[in-house]
Design a protein around this motif. Sequence first.
Motif, PDB file in Angstrom:
ATOM      1  N   ARG A  98       0.838  -1.205   0.000  1.00  0.00           N
ATOM      2  CA  ARG A  98       0.000   0.000   0.000  1.00  0.00           C
ATOM      3  C   ARG A  98       0.869   1.250   0.000  1.00  0.00           C
ATOM      4  O   ARG A  98       1.844   1.325   0.750  1.00  0.00           O
ATOM      5  CB  ARG A  98      -0.870  -0.042   1.268  1.00  0.00           C
ATOM      6  CG  ARG A  98      -1.684   1.183   1.520  1.00  0.00           C
ATOM      7  CD  ARG A  98      -2.560   0.993   2.734  1.00  0.00           C
ATOM      8  NE  ARG A  98      -3.584  -0.041   2.522  1.00  0.00           N
ATOM      9  CZ  ARG A  98      -4.664  -0.184   3.283  1.00  0.00           C
ATOM     10  NH1 ARG A  98      -4.858   0.616   4.310  1.00  0.00           N
ATOM     11  NH2 ARG A  98      -5.546  -1.126   3.023  1.00  0.00           N
ATOM     12  N   ASP A 138      -2.279  -3.052  -3.648  1.00  0.00           N
ATOM     13  CA  ASP A 138      -3.276  -2.655  -2.643  1.00  0.00           C
ATOM     14  C   ASP A 138      -3.574  -1.178  -2.932  1.00  0.00           C
ATOM     15  O   ASP A 138      -3.399  -0.735  -4.082  1.00  0.00           O
ATOM     16  CB  ASP A 138      -2.740  -2.908  -1.228  1.00  0.00           C
ATOM     17  CG  ASP A 138      -3.816  -2.762  -0.159  1.00  0.00           C
ATOM     18  OD1 ASP A 138      -4.723  -3.601  -0.110  1.00  0.00           O
ATOM     19  OD2 ASP A 138      -3.761  -1.792   0.625  1.00  0.00           O
ATOM     20  N   THR A 161     -11.405  -8.966  -6.762  1.00  0.00           N
ATOM     21  CA  THR A 161     -11.839  -8.653  -5.397  1.00  0.00           C
ATOM     22  C   THR A 161     -13.297  -8.206  -5.402  1.00  0.00           C
ATOM     23  O   THR A 161     -14.108  -8.677  -4.597  1.00  0.00           O
ATOM     24  CB  THR A 161     -10.918  -7.584  -4.774  1.00  0.00           C
ATOM     25  OG1 THR A 161      -9.574  -8.028  -4.902  1.00  0.00           O
ATOM     26  CG2 THR A 161     -11.240  -7.367  -3.312  1.00  0.00           C
ATOM     27  N   PHE A 180     -14.700   3.905  -4.618  1.00  0.00           N
ATOM     28  CA  PHE A 180     -15.023   3.610  -6.017  1.00  0.00           C
ATOM     29  C   PHE A 180     -13.721   3.395  -6.773  1.00  0.00           C
ATOM     30  O   PHE A 180     -13.501   3.903  -7.851  1.00  0.00           O
ATOM     31  CB  PHE A 180     -15.847   4.769  -6.588  1.00  0.00           C
ATOM     32  CG  PHE A 180     -16.626   4.391  -7.831  1.00  0.00           C
ATOM     33  CD1 PHE A 180     -17.567   3.372  -7.802  1.00  0.00           C
ATOM     34  CD2 PHE A 180     -16.413   5.067  -9.025  1.00  0.00           C
ATOM     35  CE1 PHE A 180     -18.274   3.024  -8.938  1.00  0.00           C
ATOM     36  CE2 PHE A 180     -17.122   4.731 -10.176  1.00  0.00           C
ATOM     37  CZ  PHE A 180     -18.048   3.706 -10.132  1.00  0.00           C
ATOM     38  N   ASN A 204     -10.520   0.135  -7.235  1.00  0.00           N
ATOM     39  CA  ASN A 204     -10.468  -1.216  -7.790  1.00  0.00           C
ATOM     40  C   ASN A 204     -11.608  -2.089  -7.255  1.00  0.00           C
ATOM     41  O   ASN A 204     -12.322  -2.733  -8.025  1.00  0.00           O
ATOM     42  CB  ASN A 204      -9.094  -1.828  -7.462  1.00  0.00           C
ATOM     43  CG  ASN A 204      -8.978  -3.255  -7.957  1.00  0.00           C
ATOM     44  OD1 ASN A 204      -9.502  -4.169  -7.331  1.00  0.00           O
ATOM     45  ND2 ASN A 204      -8.345  -3.447  -9.090  1.00  0.00           N
ATOM     46  N   ASN A 256     -10.403  -3.725   3.867  1.00  0.00           N
ATOM     47  CA  ASN A 256      -9.849  -4.451   4.999  1.00  0.00           C
ATOM     48  C   ASN A 256     -10.100  -3.650   6.266  1.00  0.00           C
ATOM     49  O   ASN A 256      -9.784  -2.456   6.317  1.00  0.00           O
ATOM     50  CB  ASN A 256      -8.342  -4.635   4.805  1.00  0.00           C
ATOM     51  CG  ASN A 256      -8.040  -5.705   3.782  1.00  0.00           C
ATOM     52  OD1 ASN A 256      -8.571  -6.803   3.840  1.00  0.00           O
ATOM     53  ND2 ASN A 256      -7.187  -5.382   2.814  1.00  0.00           N
TER      54      ASN A 256
HETATM   55  P1  NAD Z   1      -8.203   2.040  -4.574  1.00  0.00           P
HETATM   56  O1  NAD Z   1      -7.091   2.954  -4.263  1.00  0.00           O
HETATM   57  O2  NAD Z   1      -8.356   1.522  -5.965  1.00  0.00           O
HETATM   58  O3  NAD Z   1      -9.603   2.744  -4.183  1.00  0.00           O
HETATM   59  C1  NAD Z   1      -9.818   3.287  -2.932  1.00  0.00           C
HETATM   60  C2  NAD Z   1     -11.138   4.048  -3.005  1.00  0.00           C
HETATM   61  O4  NAD Z   1     -11.464   4.551  -1.695  1.00  0.00           O
HETATM   62  C3  NAD Z   1     -11.099   5.270  -3.928  1.00  0.00           C
HETATM   63  O5  NAD Z   1     -12.321   5.356  -4.621  1.00  0.00           O
HETATM   64  C4  NAD Z   1     -10.967   6.443  -2.951  1.00  0.00           C
HETATM   65  O6  NAD Z   1     -11.503   7.637  -3.484  1.00  0.00           O
HETATM   66  C5  NAD Z   1     -11.796   5.933  -1.794  1.00  0.00           C
HETATM   67  N1  NAD Z   1     -11.471   6.604  -0.535  1.00  0.00           N
HETATM   68  C6  NAD Z   1     -10.245   6.877  -0.024  1.00  0.00           C
HETATM   69  N2  NAD Z   1     -10.366   7.528   1.133  1.00  0.00           N
HETATM   70  C7  NAD Z   1     -11.690   7.654   1.363  1.00  0.00           C
HETATM   71  C8  NAD Z   1     -12.454   8.257   2.395  1.00  0.00           C
HETATM   72  N3  NAD Z   1     -11.867   8.837   3.442  1.00  0.00           N
HETATM   73  N4  NAD Z   1     -13.809   8.197   2.311  1.00  0.00           N
HETATM   74  C9  NAD Z   1     -14.418   7.617   1.253  1.00  0.00           C
HETATM   75  N5  NAD Z   1     -13.741   7.034   0.237  1.00  0.00           N
HETATM   76  C10 NAD Z   1     -12.390   7.069   0.303  1.00  0.00           C
HETATM   77  O7  NAD Z   1      -8.095   0.853  -3.504  1.00  0.00           O
HETATM   78  P2  NAD Z   1      -8.709  -0.605  -3.608  1.00  0.00           P
HETATM   79  O8  NAD Z   1      -7.692  -1.506  -4.183  1.00  0.00           O
HETATM   80  O9  NAD Z   1     -10.084  -0.528  -4.183  1.00  0.00           O
HETATM   81  O10 NAD Z   1      -8.816  -0.978  -2.052  1.00  0.00           O
HETATM   82  C11 NAD Z   1      -9.909  -0.559  -1.243  1.00  0.00           C
HETATM   83  C12 NAD Z   1      -9.913  -1.411   0.021  1.00  0.00           C
HETATM   84  O11 NAD Z   1     -10.036  -2.780  -0.358  1.00  0.00           O
HETATM   85  C13 NAD Z   1      -8.668  -1.329   0.886  1.00  0.00           C
HETATM   86  O12 NAD Z   1      -9.040  -1.490   2.242  1.00  0.00           O
HETATM   87  C14 NAD Z   1      -7.867  -2.536   0.441  1.00  0.00           C
HETATM   88  O13 NAD Z   1      -6.956  -2.985   1.442  1.00  0.00           O
HETATM   89  C15 NAD Z   1      -8.978  -3.519   0.224  1.00  0.00           C
HETATM   90  N6  NAD Z   1      -8.637  -4.639  -0.646  1.00  0.00           N
HETATM   91  C16 NAD Z   1      -8.191  -4.439  -1.925  1.00  0.00           C
HETATM   92  C17 NAD Z   1      -7.911  -5.544  -2.730  1.00  0.00           C
HETATM   93  C18 NAD Z   1      -7.520  -5.398  -4.177  1.00  0.00           C
HETATM   94  O14 NAD Z   1      -7.422  -6.415  -4.867  1.00  0.00           O
HETATM   95  N7  NAD Z   1      -7.345  -4.181  -4.671  1.00  0.00           N
HETATM   96  C19 NAD Z   1      -8.031  -6.826  -2.211  1.00  0.00           C
HETATM   97  C20 NAD Z   1      -8.477  -6.996  -0.905  1.00  0.00           C
HETATM   98  C21 NAD Z   1      -8.786  -5.889  -0.135  1.00  0.00           C
END
Ligand code: NAD
Length: 434
Positions: A92, A164, A208, A237, A239, A335
């Motif tokens: 991350r 991440d 995911t 919004f 990944n 997470n």
């Molecule tokens: P990303 O960076 O693609 O997207 C994150 C999203 O959260 C964005 O739309 C961002 O605008 C929004 N965001 C950030 N801060 C915010 C806030 N304070 N309030 C509202 N929205 C907010 O990240 P991702 O890969 O989608 O990951 C999101 C979560 O899912 C994380 O907790 C990550 O650990 C978990 N996760 C991701 C994966 C993966 O394959 N990408 C797998 C398992 C878990």
Amino acid sequence: MTVTTPDSPIKHQIPSYLDPNNIGPYEIFLEQVERVTPYLGHLTKWVETLKRPKRILVVDIPVHLDDGTVAHFEGYRVQHNTSRGPAKGGVRFHQDVTLSEVMALSAWMTIKNAAVNLPYGGGKGGIRIDPRNYSQSELERITRRYTSEIGLIIGPEKDIPAPDVNTGPQTMAWMMDTYSMNVGRTATGVVTGKPISLGGSLGRSDATGRGVFVTGAEAMKKLGMPMEGARIAVQGFGNVGEAAARIFHGAGAKIVAIQDVTGTIVSEKGIDPAKALAHLKATGKITGLEGTEEITRDEFWSVDCDVMVPAALEKQITLANAGQIRAKLIVEGANGPTIPAADDLLAEKGITVVPDVLANAGGVTVSYFEWVQDFSSFFWTEEEINNRLDRIMQDAFRSLWDVKEQHGVTLRTAVYIVSCTRVLEARALRGLYP
Ligand code: NAD
């Protein structure tokens, strides 16, 4: 300490050493382990294993910035547990990354990998950086130096990073190349979530969000909730959130609210995720999409919906907002989005939570497929990947739901019972070295 939320008469006993709304992520994990310890029987002897990460590496990342100055960043790689196989978990990039957070994220990977029975332990990494403030070439140098520094402990059979928050296929391509240069051979299996042309897997980018949908749909069936017209509110919004919203929408559900870092939009008629994504790409923000209204950040939690999908960051559902949630089902794409005290309140309100360690395991499951394909140099079709993913997620959901029913506990506790048992069984069978 006793806490009463404004709109709930229910009192919560919180351990005296914890401020319920302000505990560190690793303390959340420790509390989750405490809760399942009574179910571990003879394996309780080994429970301390889960509380202590196996290995923690903190690295300094010095790099030249584009203006010729030198900047230093702090990076981490934590291998929480390797009893069942190599460590596995994402990297991350975020300005708020802390060691406690990376420790917790690595521990949740241990639980998650065991929940869907992947032959992995748990790991996680991070760099404390706001990537928006750096150019692509600066980010490349930062990623490469970080990879070299953690190269001491990662490897296709030791610890396999993945994307991440704020990292993606390009980051993984740089990591794969850097590791490969250091070991003198092309080692595609050192990271997953790579671009397809570099040994990445089809289906990984949606995996995911797809897993969130599959486990959410299974839970809806158990709860007698029809998919057609189900009202879904999504926080995040990126990944995960975008893919989950798109797949729910495609299955006939209605996306009634989306919140991201730029704001919150709602629509009674439903939001088309494809239009929301196009709008976000064109304007850089989610707000202002035609046919939607903007509400405040806090109002998101009281939106009238059937299913809520927190898919942004951890510690979003707290005692400050859990009482307002109107959904019957929460599917945790992110997470650690729910603090334990809020989890209790949701359970008492009769809201079912599909926990992160199950709901978002689709990503690491397809990462596992990618790793297997890289080792065998034989690649599967997207249909094969999606079918295998759906089957693993459905089987895991159904067997964990049975454990929940059997013990009369929440689904989160059921997942922890099963995962902790699997990890500690491996620990007990392996014994202690020397
Ligand atoms: P990303 O960076 O693609 O997207 C994150 C999203 O959260 C964005 O739309 C961002 O605008 C929004 N965001 C950030 N801060 C915010 C806030 N304070 N309030 C509202 N929205 C907010 O990240 P991702 O890969 O989608 O990951 C999101 C979560 O899912 C994380 O907790 C990550 O650990 C978990 N996760 C991701 C994966 C993966 O394959 N990408 C797998 C398992 C878990």
